[in-house]
Design an enzyme around this catalytic site. Structure first.
Site, PDB file in Angstrom:
ATOM      1  N   GLU A   1       7.769  46.138  -1.302  1.00  0.00           N
ATOM      2  CA  GLU A   1       8.332  45.920  -0.173  1.00  0.00           C
ATOM      3  C   GLU A   1       8.351  46.284   1.101  1.00  0.00           C
ATOM      4  O   GLU A   1       9.048  44.826   2.163  1.00  0.00           O
ATOM      5  CB  GLU A   1      10.138  47.082  -0.144  1.00  0.00           C
ATOM      6  CG  GLU A   1      11.282  46.429   0.221  1.00  0.00           C
ATOM      7  CD  GLU A   1      12.034  45.450  -0.495  1.00  0.00           C
ATOM      8  OE1 GLU A   1      11.689  44.178   0.020  1.00  0.00           O
ATOM      9  OE2 GLU A   1      13.029  44.939   0.945  1.00  0.00           O
TER      10      GLU A   1
ATOM     11  N   GLU B   1       8.810  38.420   5.932  1.00  0.00           N
ATOM     12  CA  GLU B   1       9.563  37.630   5.601  1.00  0.00           C
ATOM     13  C   GLU B   1      10.037  37.483   7.576  1.00  0.00           C
ATOM     14  O   GLU B   1      10.963  36.622   7.814  1.00  0.00           O
ATOM     15  CB  GLU B   1      10.617  37.701   4.844  1.00  0.00           C
ATOM     16  CG  GLU B   1      11.312  39.029   4.361  1.00  0.00           C
ATOM     17  CD  GLU B   1      12.054  39.270   2.926  1.00  0.00           C
ATOM     18  OE1 GLU B   1      12.506  38.331   2.677  1.00  0.00           O
ATOM     19  OE2 GLU B   1      12.253  40.353   2.876  1.00  0.00           O
TER      20      GLU B   1
ATOM     21  N   HIS C   1     -11.116  48.357  -5.293  1.00  0.00           N
ATOM     22  CA  HIS C   1     -11.428  46.868  -5.989  1.00  0.00           C
ATOM     23  C   HIS C   1     -12.062  45.692  -5.498  1.00  0.00           C
ATOM     24  O   HIS C   1     -11.345  44.705  -5.954  1.00  0.00           O
ATOM     25  CB  HIS C   1     -10.817  46.863  -7.665  1.00  0.00           C
ATOM     26  CG  HIS C   1     -10.781  48.417  -8.299  1.00  0.00           C
ATOM     27  ND1 HIS C   1     -12.458  48.618  -8.228  1.00  0.00           N
ATOM     28  CD2 HIS C   1      -9.853  49.782  -8.670  1.00  0.00           C
ATOM     29  CE1 HIS C   1     -12.388  49.609  -9.605  1.00  0.00           C
ATOM     30  NE2 HIS C   1     -11.109  49.811  -9.383  1.00  0.00           N
TER      31      HIS C   1
ATOM     32  N   LYS D   1      19.441  33.253   1.568  1.00  0.00           N
ATOM     33  CA  LYS D   1      19.583  33.793   0.958  1.00  0.00           C
ATOM     34  C   LYS D   1      19.696  33.674  -0.065  1.00  0.00           C
ATOM     35  O   LYS D   1      19.543  34.840  -1.087  1.00  0.00           O
ATOM     36  CB  LYS D   1      20.753  34.200   1.568  1.00  0.00           C
ATOM     37  CG  LYS D   1      21.569  35.255   1.752  1.00  0.00           C
ATOM     38  CD  LYS D   1      21.472  36.842   1.955  1.00  0.00           C
ATOM     39  CE  LYS D   1      21.601  37.955   1.121  1.00  0.00           C
ATOM     40  NZ  LYS D   1      20.764  38.911   1.456  1.00  0.00           N
TER      41      LYS D   1
ATOM     42  N   TRP E   1      20.258  23.534   3.172  1.00  0.00           N
ATOM     43  CA  TRP E   1      18.695  23.925   3.154  1.00  0.00           C
ATOM     44  C   TRP E   1      18.638  22.873   2.709  1.00  0.00           C
ATOM     45  O   TRP E   1      18.817  22.642   1.581  1.00  0.00           O
ATOM     46  CB  TRP E   1      18.944  25.242   2.242  1.00  0.00           C
ATOM     47  CG  TRP E   1      17.773  26.325   2.606  1.00  0.00           C
ATOM     48  CD1 TRP E   1      16.885  26.281   3.033  1.00  0.00           C
ATOM     49  CD2 TRP E   1      16.560  26.265   1.351  1.00  0.00           C
ATOM     50  NE1 TRP E   1      15.721  27.101   2.653  1.00  0.00           N
ATOM     51  CE2 TRP E   1      15.252  26.760   1.475  1.00  0.00           C
ATOM     52  CE3 TRP E   1      16.838  25.585   0.067  1.00  0.00           C
ATOM     53  CZ2 TRP E   1      14.406  26.605   0.877  1.00  0.00           C
ATOM     54  CZ3 TRP E   1      15.254  26.100  -0.851  1.00  0.00           C
ATOM     55  CH2 TRP E   1      14.524  26.437  -0.588  1.00  0.00           C
TER      56      TRP E   1
ATOM     57  N   LYS F   1       9.548  42.422   3.973  1.00  0.00           N
ATOM     58  CA  LYS F   1       9.855  42.625   4.963  1.00  0.00           C
ATOM     59  C   LYS F   1       9.270  42.420   5.508  1.00  0.00           C
ATOM     60  O   LYS F   1       9.217  41.506   7.208  1.00  0.00           O
ATOM     61  CB  LYS F   1      10.722  43.824   4.989  1.00  0.00           C
ATOM     62  CG  LYS F   1      11.665  44.593   4.271  1.00  0.00           C
ATOM     63  CD  LYS F   1      13.164  43.821   4.901  1.00  0.00           C
ATOM     64  CE  LYS F   1      13.990  42.971   3.521  1.00  0.00           C
ATOM     65  NZ  LYS F   1      13.563  42.362   3.158  1.00  0.00           N
TER      66      LYS F   1
ATOM     67  N   CYS G   1      22.642  24.899  -0.671  1.00  0.00           N
ATOM     68  CA  CYS G   1      23.550  24.469   0.975  1.00  0.00           C
ATOM     69  C   CYS G   1      24.694  25.387   0.990  1.00  0.00           C
ATOM     70  O   CYS G   1      24.939  26.665  -0.638  1.00  0.00           O
ATOM     71  CB  CYS G   1      23.729  23.187   0.663  1.00  0.00           C
ATOM     72  SG  CYS G   1      22.367  22.415   0.887  1.00  0.00           S
TER      73      CYS G   1
ATOM     74  N   ASN H   1      25.590  21.308  -3.069  1.00  0.00           N
ATOM     75  CA  ASN H   1      24.626  22.418  -3.352  1.00  0.00           C
ATOM     76  C   ASN H   1      24.355  21.689  -4.796  1.00  0.00           C
ATOM     77  O   ASN H   1      24.621  22.237  -5.494  1.00  0.00           O
ATOM     78  CB  ASN H   1      25.151  23.426  -3.038  1.00  0.00           C
ATOM     79  CG  ASN H   1      24.444  24.294  -3.385  1.00  0.00           C
ATOM     80  OD1 ASN H   1      23.284  24.256  -2.717  1.00  0.00           O
ATOM     81  ND2 ASN H   1      25.122  25.272  -4.002  1.00  0.00           N
ATOM     82  N   GLY H   2      22.737  21.978  -4.572  1.00  0.00           N
ATOM     83  CA  GLY H   2      21.963  22.372  -6.010  1.00  0.00           C
ATOM     84  C   GLY H   2      21.083  20.867  -6.185  1.00  0.00           C
ATOM     85  O   GLY H   2      20.679  20.355  -5.197  1.00  0.00           O
TER      86      GLY H   2
ATOM     87  N   ARG I   1      23.591  30.464   3.661  1.00  0.00           N
ATOM     88  CA  ARG I   1      22.909  29.698   2.486  1.00  0.00           C
ATOM     89  C   ARG I   1      21.765  28.599   2.939  1.00  0.00           C
ATOM     90  O   ARG I   1      21.381  27.918   2.255  1.00  0.00           O
ATOM     91  CB  ARG I   1      23.384  28.729   1.952  1.00  0.00           C
ATOM     92  CG  ARG I   1      24.745  29.846   1.072  1.00  0.00           C
ATOM     93  CD  ARG I   1      26.720  29.308   1.168  1.00  0.00           C
ATOM     94  NE  ARG I   1      25.584  28.760  -0.483  1.00  0.00           N
ATOM     95  CZ  ARG I   1      26.020  29.217  -1.928  1.00  0.00           C
ATOM     96  NH1 ARG I   1      26.269  30.784  -1.348  1.00  0.00           N
ATOM     97  NH2 ARG I   1      25.417  29.306  -3.504  1.00  0.00           N
TER      98      ARG I   1
HETATM   99  C1  G6P Z   1      15.929  35.587  -1.556  1.00  0.00           C
HETATM  100  C2  G6P Z   1      16.298  36.481  -0.209  1.00  0.00           C
HETATM  101  C3  G6P Z   1      15.974  38.177  -1.239  1.00  0.00           C
HETATM  102  C4  G6P Z   1      16.118  38.660  -2.403  1.00  0.00           C
HETATM  103  C5  G6P Z   1      15.764  36.553  -3.419  1.00  0.00           C
HETATM  104  C6  G6P Z   1      16.066  36.934  -4.493  1.00  0.00           C
HETATM  105  O1  G6P Z   1      14.621  35.751  -1.093  1.00  0.00           O
HETATM  106  O2  G6P Z   1      15.560  36.123   0.733  1.00  0.00           O
HETATM  107  O3  G6P Z   1      16.026  39.087   0.159  1.00  0.00           O
HETATM  108  O4  G6P Z   1      15.587  39.540  -2.263  1.00  0.00           O
HETATM  109  O5  G6P Z   1      16.777  35.632  -2.518  1.00  0.00           O
HETATM  110  O6  G6P Z   1      18.203  37.054  -4.650  1.00  0.00           O
HETATM  111  P1  G6P Z   1      19.040  38.304  -5.175  1.00  0.00           P
HETATM  112  O7  G6P Z   1      20.453  37.434  -4.172  1.00  0.00           O
HETATM  113  O8  G6P Z   1      18.350  37.438  -6.614  1.00  0.00           O
HETATM  114  O9  G6P Z   1      18.583  39.243  -5.371  1.00  0.00           O
END
Ligand code: G6P
Length: 613
Positions: free
Chosen positions: A486, A493, A509, A608, A77, A490, A2, A103-104, A27
């Site tokens: 990747e 998400e 396989h 994030k 969150w 993308k 959060c 937060n936590g 966050r």
């Molecule tokens: C979340 C974000 C991703 C990110 C991941 C790891 O899932 O949505 O974009 O790659 O966290 O975060 P970090 O801050 O450790 O790179």
């Protein structure tokens, strides 16, 4: 995870809180709320509204009282308890004279809740947070001041917290503390602030301090005192702030993600700045780990999550090739709970944009416990990981707000490859001329990324032809494999489309059974040493009716002949090619997200910075 913000000493606190909450929405944004002391009581407003929570809160607070007293705000969150108004922070105690944001995660919340209920407290939410408000209430009922009551209660908690508490009985005071999640404090002209992150403060002050684990701060207008949880005084550490407000805002783009994609040439360039000495040798000064410590290394372990994990996978190919050191890459949440074999001759590198991701931080802590030397690759200066590690290498991508990482991914690949080249220089595994040659290619990358970005219209055309597609496979080999992973991540998400990343050689396989007309296969077919084999794999899926989108190097008509659609990229050194190759895949996911009507900055269910397991 959060976002929290607080201020005392500001006449018009609510607009300041709302502005800060907007900055902290990355966050989480399941709900938002504020509380402040006015006329001897707590005034509170909360809104649960998904991506509109902070905007709704703005409407609810239109008639909020003014004053210079303590005020706190929160964007949530959800973890414990669904994203409803009842579960929105700030939470209050039974008397309603105390309000608290957090937060936590409080791991022992269930036993504390049972204890509180047995002694007559009524809890109004399903959150783990609310127990803290009632425990502080009980301490204050026994005569303790707000700081002392908070200190006593925090000593009873297991888990992680950054927390801020206000009380109608001490109208000017905010008590704040943290453990394992970040908290920054600010001072400016009679007002004192706190927030989860620096961008929420930089519009108000440049005097920013970070609070360390298990420290408690008492904020009063224009003043700040910090102690340990045991009450020992501590001198707060001031941080140098180089960001400006503008850098943390959209700068004219439709959303943060498109802005951050466009910023990639600068992120790459900045990450490479000042990395060579007068004689051309690589220097990674900020790293803190000395040459002697690194010369001993016989193994590298890289731990990360999400997009950062994919950057780590690229680095494995580069480090093994240049340095000839065994290099293992692990998902941080897996690494923590197995029995990884590492010792004082291992270099463990934790890669994280935020430098706060709990699983990565804990994996690094475990590596340190086993004796490894620990290096953080972080985008956030002075992040918890940067501070906890033996050394740090910063990606210099600037603040990244879009939930899905883009520019920091490119910067991470570069930073890790720089580390690889540096180790090669140190251990003598590559001649100086070869290292120079790779570095020269690196220095050309900002232009190549910019060139790739200019082709966005071509990617948009391809995306427009794929709007009805629902199943995607991304295939790659060698460093193309992490690029495929990747690209698939993308698309998942941002566009919420089913997408799998696979090493192309493994397709036969199992997954090839899923290929049928209508399946889209995106293959990374740039000219690395497995290019010919890649084209064979492409032929295998094409013959089963898949729509083929091939990532090909400029002028490579042979590859283009096997494609229904081509994403062209300029060629570079094969080990550096992911820095360029991932760009059209980001653009493809972005465009498909937009075509499907999704907000790329706030993908559903994601956040994030993930500070929970
Ligand atoms: C979340 C974000 C991703 C990110 C991941 C790891 O899932 O949505 O974009 O790659 O966290 O975060 P970090 O801050 O450790 O790179």
């Amino acid at each position: 995870m959060c976002g929290i913000i607080g201020v005392t000493g500001e006449a018009d606190a609510v607009p300041l809180l709302l502005g800060g909450l907007h900055q902290l929405e990355y966050r989480g944004y399941d709900s938002a709320g504020v509380a402040l002391v006015a006329d001897g009581a707590i005034w509170r407003a909360r809104a649960a509204g998904g991506t509109d929570s902070v905007a709704k809160l703005g409407e609810l607070t239109a008639g909020a009282p003014n004053g210079h007293a303590a005020a706190i705000g929160h964007t949530r969150w959800a973890t414990h308890g669904s994203p409803t108004e009842e579960n929105a922070h700030p939470h209050t105690d039974c008397t309603g004279r105390l309000a608290l944001i957090h937060n936590g995660i409080i791991e022992n919340h269930a036993e504390l809740r049972a204890e509180l209920e047995a002694s007559g407290h009524t809890l109004a939410s399903d959150t783990d947070t609310e127990v803290m408000a009632h425990l502080i209430e009980a301490q204050m009922a026994g005569g303790a001041s707000l700081p002392d009551a908070t200190r006593t209660v925090l000593g009873r908690l297991r888990g992680s917290f950054s927390v801020a508490v206000i009380s109608a009985d001490e109208p000017d005071t905010i008590v704040a503390a943290c453990r394992l999640t970040p908290l920054v404090l600010g001072l400016h002209d009679g007002m004192t602030l706190l927030a989860s992150d620096i961008p929420a403060l930089i519009g108000h002050t440049r005097r920013v301090f970070t609070l360390a684990d298990d420290q408690l701060a008492v904020l009063t207008p224009g003043a700040l005192t910090v102690t340990t949880l045991d009450g020992e005084p501590v001198e707060p550490v001031e941080r140098a702030i180089t960001w400006d407000v503008e850098a943390a805002q959209k700068g004219g783009y439709e959303d943060f993600m498109s802005k951050e994609i466009e910023e990639q040439p600068v992120a790459v360039r900045d990450t490479l700045l000042d990395r060579r000495g007068a004689g051309g040798e690589l220097i990674l000064d900020e790293m803190r780990l000395g040459a002697d410590e690194l010369r001993d290394i016989d193994k590298v372990f890289i731990v990360a999550c999400g997009t950062s994990y994919h950057a780590a996978l690229v680095a494995k190919y580069a480090i093994e090739h240049w340095v000839k050191l065994p290099t293992e890459v692990d998902i941080a949440s897996e690494f923590r709970y197995r029995d990884p074999v590492l010792n004082e001759r291992t270099l463990c590198v934790g890669v994280s944009q935020s430098g706060e991701t709990l699983d990565t931080a804990e994996a690094m802590r475990e590596a340190a416990r086993l004796g490894a030397k620990v290096l953080a690759v972080s985008n956030v200066v002075d992040s918890s990981m940067a501070r906890a590690a033996d050394g740090v290498l910063y990606t210099r991508a600037g603040p990244e707000i879009g939930v899905a990482s883009t520019k920091t991914h490119l910067a991470q690949i570069l930073a890790l490859e720089l580390l690889g080249l540096y180790l090669a220089q140190l251990l003598g595994t590559q001649p100086a001329a070869a290292i120079d040659g790779v570095f020269d290619h690196m220095e050309r990358l900002p232009d190549l990324v910019a060139d790739t970005l200019r082709r966005a219209d071509d990617v948009d055309d391809v995306a427009a032809k794929l709007t009805d597609a629902r199943d995607f496979f991304f295939l790659g080999r060698h460093v193309g494999f992490p690029v495929a992973l990747e690209g698939a991540l993308k698309l998942k998400e941002l566009a919420y489309l089913r997408a799998e990343g696979y090493p192309a050689g493994e397709l036969k396989h199992g997954p090839i059974a899923l290929i049928e007309p209508g399946t889209v296969v995106v293959a990374i077919a740039t000219r690395n040493r497995l290019w010919e084999k890649m084209l064979s794999n492409v032929a295998e899926v094409r013959s089963r009716g898949a729509t083929m989108v091939l990532l090909a190097e400029d002028g490579d008509e042979e590859t283009a002949a096997a494609a229904d659609h081509v994403l062209w990229v300029p060629p570079t050194d094969p080990l550096l090619s992911p820095v360029v190759g991932v760009v059209p895949l980001q653009q493809l996911a972005y465009r498909l997200a937009r075509l499907h009507g999704h907000d790329p900055d706030r993908p559903r269910n994601l956040a994030k910075t993930v500070t929970v397991e």
